[in-house]
Design an enzyme around this catalytic site. Structure first.
Site, PDB file in Angstrom:
ATOM      1  CE1 TYR A 187      -3.063  -3.241   1.105  1.00  0.00           C
ATOM      2  CE2 TYR A 187      -4.133  -1.600  -0.284  1.00  0.00           C
ATOM      3  CZ  TYR A 187      -4.083  -2.878   0.241  1.00  0.00           C
ATOM      4  OH  TYR A 187      -5.050  -3.794  -0.099  1.00  0.00           O
ATOM      5  CG  ASN A 217     -11.410   3.431  -8.224  1.00  0.00           C
ATOM      6  OD1 ASN A 217     -11.464   2.210  -8.395  1.00  0.00           O
ATOM      7  ND2 ASN A 217     -11.725   4.293  -9.181  1.00  0.00           N
ATOM      8  CG  HIS A 249     -13.801  -1.274  -1.949  1.00  0.00           C
ATOM      9  ND1 HIS A 249     -13.654  -1.677  -3.260  1.00  0.00           N
ATOM     10  CD2 HIS A 249     -14.860  -1.955  -1.465  1.00  0.00           C
ATOM     11  CE1 HIS A 249     -14.583  -2.580  -3.547  1.00  0.00           C
ATOM     12  NE2 HIS A 249     -15.345  -2.748  -2.472  1.00  0.00           N
ATOM     13  CB  CYS A 306      -2.327   5.801  16.748  1.00  0.00           C
ATOM     14  SG  CYS A 306      -3.975   6.577  16.678  1.00  0.00           S
ATOM     15  N   GLY A 325     -16.094   1.798 -15.416  1.00  0.00           N
ATOM     16  CA  GLY A 325     -14.734   1.300 -15.202  1.00  0.00           C
ATOM     17  C   GLY A 325     -14.618   0.214 -14.165  1.00  0.00           C
ATOM     18  CG  ASN A 338     -16.060  -1.440 -18.080  1.00  0.00           C
ATOM     19  OD1 ASN A 338     -15.501  -0.763 -17.213  1.00  0.00           O
ATOM     20  ND2 ASN A 338     -15.714  -2.693 -18.351  1.00  0.00           N
ATOM     21  CG  LEU A 339     -11.347  -0.686 -22.637  1.00  0.00           C
ATOM     22  CD1 LEU A 339     -11.298   0.648 -23.357  1.00  0.00           C
ATOM     23  CD2 LEU A 339      -9.974  -1.027 -22.077  1.00  0.00           C
TER      24      LEU A 339
HETATM   25  C1  BV8 Z   1     -17.941  -8.431   1.809  1.00  0.00           C
HETATM   26  C2  BV8 Z   1      -9.646  -2.230  -1.558  1.00  0.00           C
HETATM   27  C3  BV8 Z   1     -19.696  -8.973   3.318  1.00  0.00           C
HETATM   28  C4  BV8 Z   1      -8.273  -2.696  -1.341  1.00  0.00           C
HETATM   29  C5  BV8 Z   1     -10.951  -4.028  -2.633  1.00  0.00           C
HETATM   30  C6  BV8 Z   1     -15.048 -15.417   0.527  1.00  0.00           C
HETATM   31  C7  BV8 Z   1     -14.775 -14.846   1.770  1.00  0.00           C
HETATM   32  C8  BV8 Z   1     -15.133 -13.529   2.067  1.00  0.00           C
HETATM   33  C9  BV8 Z   1     -15.771 -12.766   1.101  1.00  0.00           C
HETATM   34  C10 BV8 Z   1     -15.988 -13.332  -0.126  1.00  0.00           C
HETATM   35  C11 BV8 Z   1     -15.673 -14.647  -0.427  1.00  0.00           C
HETATM   36  N1  BV8 Z   1     -16.037 -14.903  -1.719  1.00  0.00           N
HETATM   37  C12 BV8 Z   1     -16.588 -13.791  -2.252  1.00  0.00           C
HETATM   38  C13 BV8 Z   1     -16.565 -12.849  -1.279  1.00  0.00           C
HETATM   39  C14 BV8 Z   1     -17.005 -11.514  -1.400  1.00  0.00           C
HETATM   40  C15 BV8 Z   1     -15.759 -10.690  -1.722  1.00  0.00           C
HETATM   41  C16 BV8 Z   1     -15.562 -10.759  -3.211  1.00  0.00           C
HETATM   42  O1  BV8 Z   1     -16.314 -10.146  -3.932  1.00  0.00           O
HETATM   43  N2  BV8 Z   1     -14.533 -11.506  -3.680  1.00  0.00           N
HETATM   44  C17 BV8 Z   1     -14.316 -11.605  -5.119  1.00  0.00           C
HETATM   45  C18 BV8 Z   1     -12.833 -11.789  -5.392  1.00  0.00           C
HETATM   46  C19 BV8 Z   1     -15.145 -12.768  -5.645  1.00  0.00           C
HETATM   47  N3  BV8 Z   1     -16.068  -9.353  -1.275  1.00  0.00           N
HETATM   48  C20 BV8 Z   1     -15.690  -8.944  -0.058  1.00  0.00           C
HETATM   49  O2  BV8 Z   1     -15.027  -9.585   0.723  1.00  0.00           O
HETATM   50  C21 BV8 Z   1     -16.230  -7.562   0.316  1.00  0.00           C
HETATM   51  N4  BV8 Z   1     -16.859  -7.641   1.619  1.00  0.00           N
HETATM   52  O3  BV8 Z   1     -18.399  -9.183   0.974  1.00  0.00           O
HETATM   53  O4  BV8 Z   1     -18.460  -8.273   3.079  1.00  0.00           O
HETATM   54  C22 BV8 Z   1     -20.841  -8.117   2.864  1.00  0.00           C
HETATM   55  C23 BV8 Z   1     -21.671  -8.558   1.816  1.00  0.00           C
HETATM   56  C24 BV8 Z   1     -22.733  -7.750   1.419  1.00  0.00           C
HETATM   57  C25 BV8 Z   1     -22.968  -6.553   2.055  1.00  0.00           C
HETATM   58  C26 BV8 Z   1     -22.114  -6.143   3.064  1.00  0.00           C
HETATM   59  C27 BV8 Z   1     -21.027  -6.923   3.484  1.00  0.00           C
HETATM   60  C28 BV8 Z   1     -15.093  -6.566   0.396  1.00  0.00           C
HETATM   61  C29 BV8 Z   1     -14.466  -6.409  -0.990  1.00  0.00           C
HETATM   62  C30 BV8 Z   1     -13.483  -5.232  -0.978  1.00  0.00           C
HETATM   63  C31 BV8 Z   1     -12.075  -5.713  -1.289  1.00  0.00           C
HETATM   64  N5  BV8 Z   1     -11.206  -4.552  -1.475  1.00  0.00           N
HETATM   65  N6  BV8 Z   1     -10.230  -2.896  -2.733  1.00  0.00           N
HETATM   66  C32 BV8 Z   1      -7.368  -2.322  -2.496  1.00  0.00           C
HETATM   67  O5  BV8 Z   1      -7.725  -1.511  -3.375  1.00  0.00           O
HETATM   68  O6  BV8 Z   1      -6.256  -2.875  -2.476  1.00  0.00           O
HETATM   69  S1  BV8 Z   1     -11.634  -4.702  -4.048  1.00  0.00           S
HETATM   70  C33 BV8 Z   1     -10.640  -4.647  -5.465  1.00  0.00           C
HETATM   71  O7  BV8 Z   1     -11.480  -4.965  -6.595  1.00  0.00           O
HETATM   72  C34 BV8 Z   1     -10.170  -3.341  -5.913  1.00  0.00           C
HETATM   73  O8  BV8 Z   1      -9.866  -2.484  -4.915  1.00  0.00           O
HETATM   74  C35 BV8 Z   1     -11.262  -2.754  -6.802  1.00  0.00           C
HETATM   75  O9  BV8 Z   1     -11.797  -1.651  -6.185  1.00  0.00           O
HETATM   76  C36 BV8 Z   1     -12.243  -3.816  -6.812  1.00  0.00           C
HETATM   77  C37 BV8 Z   1     -13.058  -3.969  -8.028  1.00  0.00           C
HETATM   78  O10 BV8 Z   1     -12.187  -4.078  -9.148  1.00  0.00           O
HETATM   79  P1  BV8 Z   1     -12.501  -3.094 -10.371  1.00  0.00           P
HETATM   80  O11 BV8 Z   1     -12.546  -1.722  -9.863  1.00  0.00           O
HETATM   81  O12 BV8 Z   1     -13.689  -3.599 -11.092  1.00  0.00           O
HETATM   82  O13 BV8 Z   1     -11.178  -3.254 -11.218  1.00  0.00           O
HETATM   83  P2  BV8 Z   1     -10.897  -4.357 -12.334  1.00  0.00           P
HETATM   84  O14 BV8 Z   1      -9.454  -4.258 -12.691  1.00  0.00           O
HETATM   85  O15 BV8 Z   1     -11.471  -5.664 -11.903  1.00  0.00           O
HETATM   86  O16 BV8 Z   1     -11.761  -3.879 -13.602  1.00  0.00           O
HETATM   87  C38 BV8 Z   1     -11.441  -2.650 -14.248  1.00  0.00           C
HETATM   88  C39 BV8 Z   1     -12.431  -2.475 -15.393  1.00  0.00           C
HETATM   89  O17 BV8 Z   1     -12.174  -1.213 -16.025  1.00  0.00           O
HETATM   90  C40 BV8 Z   1     -12.302  -3.538 -16.480  1.00  0.00           C
HETATM   91  O18 BV8 Z   1     -13.587  -4.024 -16.797  1.00  0.00           O
HETATM   92  C41 BV8 Z   1     -11.702  -2.784 -17.666  1.00  0.00           C
HETATM   93  O19 BV8 Z   1     -12.217  -3.254 -18.903  1.00  0.00           O
HETATM   94  C42 BV8 Z   1     -12.186  -1.374 -17.419  1.00  0.00           C
HETATM   95  N7  BV8 Z   1     -11.312  -0.333 -17.978  1.00  0.00           N
HETATM   96  C43 BV8 Z   1      -9.961  -0.347 -18.094  1.00  0.00           C
HETATM   97  N8  BV8 Z   1      -9.534   0.820 -18.638  1.00  0.00           N
HETATM   98  C44 BV8 Z   1     -10.644   1.573 -18.859  1.00  0.00           C
HETATM   99  C45 BV8 Z   1     -11.773   0.845 -18.438  1.00  0.00           C
HETATM  100  N9  BV8 Z   1     -13.027   1.325 -18.539  1.00  0.00           N
HETATM  101  C46 BV8 Z   1     -13.167   2.566 -19.071  1.00  0.00           C
HETATM  102  N10 BV8 Z   1     -12.132   3.325 -19.504  1.00  0.00           N
HETATM  103  C47 BV8 Z   1     -10.865   2.859 -19.407  1.00  0.00           C
HETATM  104  N11 BV8 Z   1      -9.838   3.637 -19.837  1.00  0.00           N
END
Ligand code: BV8
Length: 238
Positions: free
Chosen positions: A56, A92, A109, A136, A176, A202-203
């Site tokens: 980070y 983000n 997030h 802290c 995005g 989205n792209l």
């Molecule tokens: C939760 C912060 C309960 C840190 C992030 C097992 C155990 C526990 C949980 C889970 C589990 N299985 C599934 C889950 C749920 C889990 C989850 O979803 N896992 C995934 C992997 C399946 N989620 C969680 O744990 C969440 N908490 O569920 O709590 C709950 C449920 C309901 C209600 C309340 C509580 C917490 C998830 C948060 C994790 N932290 N970020 C950090 O940044 O390091 S998430 C991480 O992915 C990133 O930070 C990012 O924000 C996020 C999403 O990714 P995207 O933003 O979509 O990025 P990506 O690269 O994937 O896509 C980019 C897109 O942009 C592409 O489509 C591309 O084509 C497009 N693009 C590119 N260039 C352009 C463009 N578009 C337009 N113009 C361009 N130029």
């Protein structure tokens, strides 16, 4: 007098791509170089705090050298000029929406420029590196600070307010994001159930593309300024 439609916008890493910040799942994405299990879970932080802080610190250190792009500026212009409610919910952790001038931003997030103290629970603005012996600024505890970001398995911030906004909005726009991460990936369904029109900008088609009533695929930096013009001139109809 009929109120102007309220707009809720979900953004993901793709909106910051043209500013030079990596996305997560594109070909040179962050999760293609490091395993999220190693750096973005509470378990990873407990087992290897120095490795997680380094991951980070590197991303936080990039922020001053990148600038908001035309997509961020277009959303700030929309919020300032449109006579209805505009709220950004961002996945983000960068500060580019705020630096472009957006005020109504929910960081579901968390934020790179904030630290969270595991001892007193206080989140305070933080620039520069965090280390395993950072102090802290609120309670003085040493070595208890972590980045104030939401890891996998943790509860995203302001979910009650988010679900209320999704239920009440008239237009939901997703920009995005690949639709891989929950609960954000389900927001389009929440908005649809509340009667909103839904648009994906989205792209390329996201995993949830079939949930959207309308899609525009291309670069956010090119599509968004034109889209905001359409909204502000009343041309955009839904
Ligand atoms: C939760 C912060 C309960 C840190 C992030 C097992 C155990 C526990 C949980 C889970 C589990 N299985 C599934 C889950 C749920 C889990 C989850 O979803 N896992 C995934 C992997 C399946 N989620 C969680 O744990 C969440 N908490 O569920 O709590 C709950 C449920 C309901 C209600 C309340 C509580 C917490 C998830 C948060 C994790 N932290 N970020 C950090 O940044 O390091 S998430 C991480 O992915 C990133 O930070 C990012 O924000 C996020 C999403 O990714 P995207 O933003 O979509 O990025 P990506 O690269 O994937 O896509 C980019 C897109 O942009 C592409 O489509 C591309 O084509 C497009 N693009 C590119 N260039 C352009 C463009 N578009 C337009 N113009 C361009 N130029």
């Amino acid at each position: 007098m009929a109120r102007s439609p309220s707009i809720v916008i979900l953004t993901g890493a793709g909106i910051s791509a043209e500013s030079g910040l990596h996305t997560f799942r594109d070909k040179n994405g962050i999760w293609n170089r490091v395993r999220l299990e190693d750096v973005a879970t509470p378990e990873a932080f407990a087992a290897h705090p120095a490795r997680v802080q380094k991951f980070y610190n590197k991303r936080r250190a990039m922020l001053p050298s990148v600038q908001p792009n035309a997509a961020h500026h277009a959303l700030a212009r929309l919020e300032k000029t449109y006579d209805g409610l505009v709220t950004i919910i961002t996945q983000n952790v960068d500060d580019l929406h705020e630096r472009a001038g957006s005020d109504s931003v929910i960081h579901m997030h968390g934020e790179l420029n904030k630290s969270l103290c595991a001892a007193c629970g206080t989140s305070i603005p933080h620039k520069g590196d965090l280390s395993i012996d950072s102090e802290c600024g609120h309670c003085g505890a040493i070595g208890r600070l972590r980045p104030d970001v939401v890891w996998f398995g943790e509860m995203p911030y302001q979910m009650d307010r988010i679900y209320e906004l999704l239920r009440d909005c008239d237009l939901f726009i997703s920009i995005g994001t690949s639709g891989n991460v929950y609960p954000a990936a389900q927001f389009v369904q929440e908005a649809s159930h509340g009667g909103a029109h839904t648009l994906e900008i989205n792209l390329e088609p996201s995993l949830g593309v079939s949930d959207f009533a309308e899609t525009r695929h291309g670069k956010a930096g090119a599509l968004l300024p034109l889209f905001v013009d359409e909204v502000l001139t009343g041309q955009y109809r839904f």
